[in-house]
Design an enzyme around this catalytic site. Structure first.
Site, PDB file in Angstrom:
ATOM      1  N   LEU A 160       0.741  -1.202  -0.091  1.00  0.00           N
ATOM      2  CA  LEU A 160       0.047  -0.255  -0.081  1.00  0.00           C
ATOM      3  C   LEU A 160       0.959   1.452   0.109  1.00  0.00           C
ATOM      4  CD1 LEU A 160      -2.687  -0.993   2.633  1.00  0.00           C
ATOM      5  CD2 LEU A 160      -2.539  -1.613   0.335  1.00  0.00           C
ATOM      6  N   TRP A 162       0.796   5.667   0.904  1.00  0.00           N
ATOM      7  CA  TRP A 162       0.412   6.212   2.252  1.00  0.00           C
ATOM      8  C   TRP A 162      -0.812   7.446   1.994  1.00  0.00           C
ATOM      9  CZ3 TRP A 162       1.641  10.724  -0.344  1.00  0.00           C
ATOM     10  CH2 TRP A 162       2.510  10.986  -1.176  1.00  0.00           C
ATOM     11  N   SER A 240       4.561   4.444  -6.441  1.00  0.00           N
ATOM     12  CA  SER A 240       5.245   5.153  -7.469  1.00  0.00           C
ATOM     13  C   SER A 240       5.514   3.968  -8.686  1.00  0.00           C
ATOM     14  CB  SER A 240       6.662   5.573  -7.115  1.00  0.00           C
ATOM     15  OG  SER A 240       7.248   4.369  -6.683  1.00  0.00           O
ATOM     16  N   TYR A 250      10.283  -8.566  -9.666  1.00  0.00           N
ATOM     17  CA  TYR A 250      10.152  -9.642  -8.820  1.00  0.00           C
ATOM     18  C   TYR A 250       9.259 -10.992  -9.151  1.00  0.00           C
ATOM     19  CZ  TYR A 250      11.263  -5.847  -5.483  1.00  0.00           C
ATOM     20  OH  TYR A 250      11.978  -4.919  -4.725  1.00  0.00           O
ATOM     21  N   GLU A 262      -1.035  -0.220  -9.598  1.00  0.00           N
ATOM     22  CA  GLU A 262      -1.633   1.297  -9.844  1.00  0.00           C
ATOM     23  C   GLU A 262      -0.464   2.175  -9.410  1.00  0.00           C
ATOM     24  OE1 GLU A 262      -4.367   2.648  -6.826  1.00  0.00           O
ATOM     25  OE2 GLU A 262      -5.501   3.954  -8.417  1.00  0.00           O
ATOM     26  N   CYS A 297      -3.354  10.527  -6.845  1.00  0.00           N
ATOM     27  CA  CYS A 297      -2.899  10.126  -8.091  1.00  0.00           C
ATOM     28  C   CYS A 297      -3.582  10.916  -9.075  1.00  0.00           C
ATOM     29  CB  CYS A 297      -2.739   8.538  -8.200  1.00  0.00           C
ATOM     30  SG  CYS A 297      -4.401   7.885  -7.769  1.00  0.00           S
ATOM     31  N   LYS A 347      11.122  16.165  -1.337  1.00  0.00           N
ATOM     32  CA  LYS A 347      10.879  16.015  -2.978  1.00  0.00           C
ATOM     33  C   LYS A 347       9.966  16.914  -3.603  1.00  0.00           C
ATOM     34  CE  LYS A 347       9.202  11.626  -5.224  1.00  0.00           C
ATOM     35  NZ  LYS A 347       8.705  10.248  -4.934  1.00  0.00           N
TER      36      LYS A 347
HETATM   37  P1  NAD Z   1       6.570   3.822  -3.241  1.00  0.00           P
HETATM   38  O1  NAD Z   1       6.425   3.116  -4.599  1.00  0.00           O
HETATM   39  O2  NAD Z   1       8.221   4.160  -2.724  1.00  0.00           O
HETATM   40  O3  NAD Z   1       6.107   3.206  -2.162  1.00  0.00           O
HETATM   41  C1  NAD Z   1       4.848   2.516  -2.069  1.00  0.00           C
HETATM   42  C2  NAD Z   1       4.958   1.095  -1.546  1.00  0.00           C
HETATM   43  O4  NAD Z   1       5.673   0.372  -1.788  1.00  0.00           O
HETATM   44  C3  NAD Z   1       5.060   1.475   0.118  1.00  0.00           C
HETATM   45  O5  NAD Z   1       4.528   0.232   0.969  1.00  0.00           O
HETATM   46  C4  NAD Z   1       6.938   0.944  -0.011  1.00  0.00           C
HETATM   47  O6  NAD Z   1       7.106   0.629   1.390  1.00  0.00           O
HETATM   48  C5  NAD Z   1       6.737  -0.057  -0.859  1.00  0.00           C
HETATM   49  N1  NAD Z   1       8.207  -0.125  -1.540  1.00  0.00           N
HETATM   50  C6  NAD Z   1       8.933   1.017  -1.678  1.00  0.00           C
HETATM   51  N2  NAD Z   1      10.195   0.392  -2.184  1.00  0.00           N
HETATM   52  C7  NAD Z   1      10.012  -0.948  -2.427  1.00  0.00           C
HETATM   53  C8  NAD Z   1      10.982  -1.850  -3.042  1.00  0.00           C
HETATM   54  N3  NAD Z   1      12.016  -1.599  -3.286  1.00  0.00           N
HETATM   55  N4  NAD Z   1      10.576  -3.355  -3.236  1.00  0.00           N
HETATM   56  C9  NAD Z   1       9.141  -3.348  -2.585  1.00  0.00           C
HETATM   57  N5  NAD Z   1       8.396  -2.416  -1.946  1.00  0.00           N
HETATM   58  C10 NAD Z   1       8.853  -1.196  -2.006  1.00  0.00           C
HETATM   59  O7  NAD Z   1       5.698   5.237  -3.387  1.00  0.00           O
HETATM   60  P2  NAD Z   1       5.886   6.475  -2.441  1.00  0.00           P
HETATM   61  O8  NAD Z   1       7.165   7.059  -2.400  1.00  0.00           O
HETATM   62  O9  NAD Z   1       5.274   6.095  -1.053  1.00  0.00           O
HETATM   63  O10 NAD Z   1       4.966   7.552  -3.357  1.00  0.00           O
HETATM   64  C11 NAD Z   1       5.646   7.999  -4.587  1.00  0.00           C
HETATM   65  C12 NAD Z   1       4.645   8.211  -5.649  1.00  0.00           C
HETATM   66  O11 NAD Z   1       3.894   7.321  -5.872  1.00  0.00           O
HETATM   67  C13 NAD Z   1       3.829   9.466  -5.711  1.00  0.00           C
HETATM   68  O12 NAD Z   1       4.626  10.542  -5.840  1.00  0.00           O
HETATM   69  C14 NAD Z   1       2.702   8.913  -6.500  1.00  0.00           C
HETATM   70  O13 NAD Z   1       2.902   9.283  -7.849  1.00  0.00           O
HETATM   71  C15 NAD Z   1       2.592   7.555  -6.483  1.00  0.00           C
HETATM   72  N6  NAD Z   1       1.553   7.113  -5.722  1.00  0.00           N
HETATM   73  C16 NAD Z   1       0.407   6.836  -6.357  1.00  0.00           C
HETATM   74  C17 NAD Z   1      -0.764   6.290  -5.989  1.00  0.00           C
HETATM   75  C18 NAD Z   1      -1.982   6.002  -6.756  1.00  0.00           C
HETATM   76  O14 NAD Z   1      -3.137   5.938  -6.235  1.00  0.00           O
HETATM   77  N7  NAD Z   1      -1.760   5.643  -8.055  1.00  0.00           N
HETATM   78  C19 NAD Z   1      -0.843   6.493  -4.595  1.00  0.00           C
HETATM   79  C20 NAD Z   1       0.297   6.910  -3.826  1.00  0.00           C
HETATM   80  C21 NAD Z   1       1.574   6.994  -4.350  1.00  0.00           C
END
Ligand code: NAD
Length: 359
Positions: A160, A162, A240, A250, A262, A297, A347
């Site tokens: 998920l 945040w 992201s 993976y 998503e 998003c 950021k």
């Molecule tokens: P992120 O992708 O870093 O984190 C999302 C989830 O992935 C978290 O639970 C995190 O712990 C996990 N994660 C992080 N690195 C990982 C890895 N190497 N392997 C496995 N899991 C990992 O996203 P973020 O920094 O929390 O958000 C950044 C961007 O994500 C935002 O700027 C936005 O563009 C996008 N976002 C999109 C939505 C959407 O609804 N589409 C929602 C939230 C964020």
């Protein structure tokens, strides 16, 4: 101190992973801090889990799936349990809303009126649809029998973000649980509290222990092992684009599990020459970009506007901005709270300066 800050100060907060129907520390005993993004105060210490803890959570989910205790339950019975969970979410509306606001920086009024009720609605909707899934098959010959059989996938992992912690969890566990799967949720490290509480409520509603597990920690330590796990049959991720790509890798490196992604988006509004009410358009556009601290998003981060309306729209937007002054998310009047973390703030600031050509 506001009324909601007082509630927050007295709120019992979860502090362990939720595996097999009970809270437990991770094997290493290591923790990380989750903070109130408004003032940086530490709200709770949560398990900094790793691969071994992921194995434990997945084993619990696998065991309950194979036992059939949930997967083989009559769809109507699963519906009743999920309906009870939706009721429990609403019974605990204030507690969940304060917890969500405290952890994520979301305005308390939004949490009370949108995030928590929508979470309950989503769970109820998926429960309700369970005993109404019909299919059609082409007419078969007298000596033939055609059937469509819907079966759960098995163990589903959900990773998920945040920005909508409770709602994102509901969007993922709603369909997965309703159809009989067992689930392991990895919430974002910034916003894990309500996921843990929701899992506890699920057991209270009648979801058998081990069917819904929540494991906290960092992405590379918990998300990656889930993505590579040979015993996870499907994985759903929101976050992201760069991390989303990793989940496809993976999957390719492990059991080719089904992956549902998503990821980031960039939404634009288009304002044509025949637009009439520019003040109203500015109001809608300000809401579209500033609601939920722009952490959305579908935030309209670009406006493509006909040149005839350019100046009027800029003026109207400037008037709107004053209504979106950030404040303490635990005050009922606050329309927009702090960004979710210092890291995210840096950021956003960096991207803004780069966009403006200042760095
Ligand atoms: P992120 O992708 O870093 O984190 C999302 C989830 O992935 C978290 O639970 C995190 O712990 C996990 N994660 C992080 N690195 C990982 C890895 N190497 N392997 C496995 N899991 C990992 O996203 P973020 O920094 O929390 O958000 C950044 C961007 O994500 C935002 O700027 C936005 O563009 C996008 N976002 C999109 C939505 C959407 O609804 N589409 C929602 C939230 C964020």
């Amino acid at each position: 101190m506001t009324a909601y800050s007082k509630i927050a100060a007295e709120l019992p907060l979860p502090s362990g992973n939720f595996i097999d129907g009970r809270f437990q520390p991770c094997a290493s005993g290591r923790t990380f801090e989750t903070v109130n993004p408004y003032d940086g105060a530490v709200v709770a210490k949560l398990p900094a889990s790793d691969t071994g803890d992921v194995d434990t959570a997945v084993a619990s989910a696998r065991k309950t799936f194979e036992s059939g205790v949930w997967a083989d339950m009559h769809p109507g019975a699963r519906k009743e349990v999920l309906s009870e969970l939706a009721d429990l979410i609403m019974d605990n509306l204030q507690e969940l809303a304060v917890m969500e606001a405290l952890d994520a920086g979301k305005p308390i009024t939004d949490c009370l009126h949108i995030d928590v009720p929508e979470t309950a609605t989503c769970i109820r909707w998926h429960g309700e649809v369970q005993d109404k899934l019909y299919d059609q098959i082409a007419p078969s010959a007298p000596d033939g029998l055609g059937l469509i059989v819907r079966e759960p996938v098995g163990v589903v992992a959900a990773v998920l973000p945040w920005n909508f912690p409770l709602m994102m969890m509901a969007w993922k566990i709603g369909p997965a649980l309703a159809t009989g799967n067992s689930v392991v949720v990895k919430p974002a490290e910034q916003t894990s509290l309500t996921a843990l509480r929701l899992a506890e409520l699920a057991v209270a509603a009648g979801v058998p222990a081990g069917v819904l597990n929540v494991i906290t920690g960092m992405g590379p330590d918990v998300g990656a092992p889930l993505g590579r796990h040979m015993n996870v049959d499907a994985l759903t991720f929101t976050g992201s684009t760069s991390t989303g790509r990793l989940f496809l890798e993976y999957s390719a490196q492990s059991n080719l599990k089904e992956v549902c992604l998503e990821m980031g988006g960039k939404s634009a509004a288009v304002i044509l020459s025949d637009a009439r009410d520019i003040d109203r358009i500015a109001e809608v556009q300000a809401n579209a970009i500033f609601w939920n601290m722009d952490e959305n998003c579908t935030a309209n981060s670009r406006i493509i506007v006909h040149e005839d309306h350019h100046d009027a729209l800029i003026e109207a937007m400037v008037r709107q901005v004053s209504d979106w002054t950030p404040g303490n998310q635990l005050e009922a009047e606050t329309r927009t709270g702090p960004l979710v973390s210092d890291t995210h703030f840096s950021k956003v600031l960096y991207l803004r300066l780069r966009f403006q050509g200042r760095i």
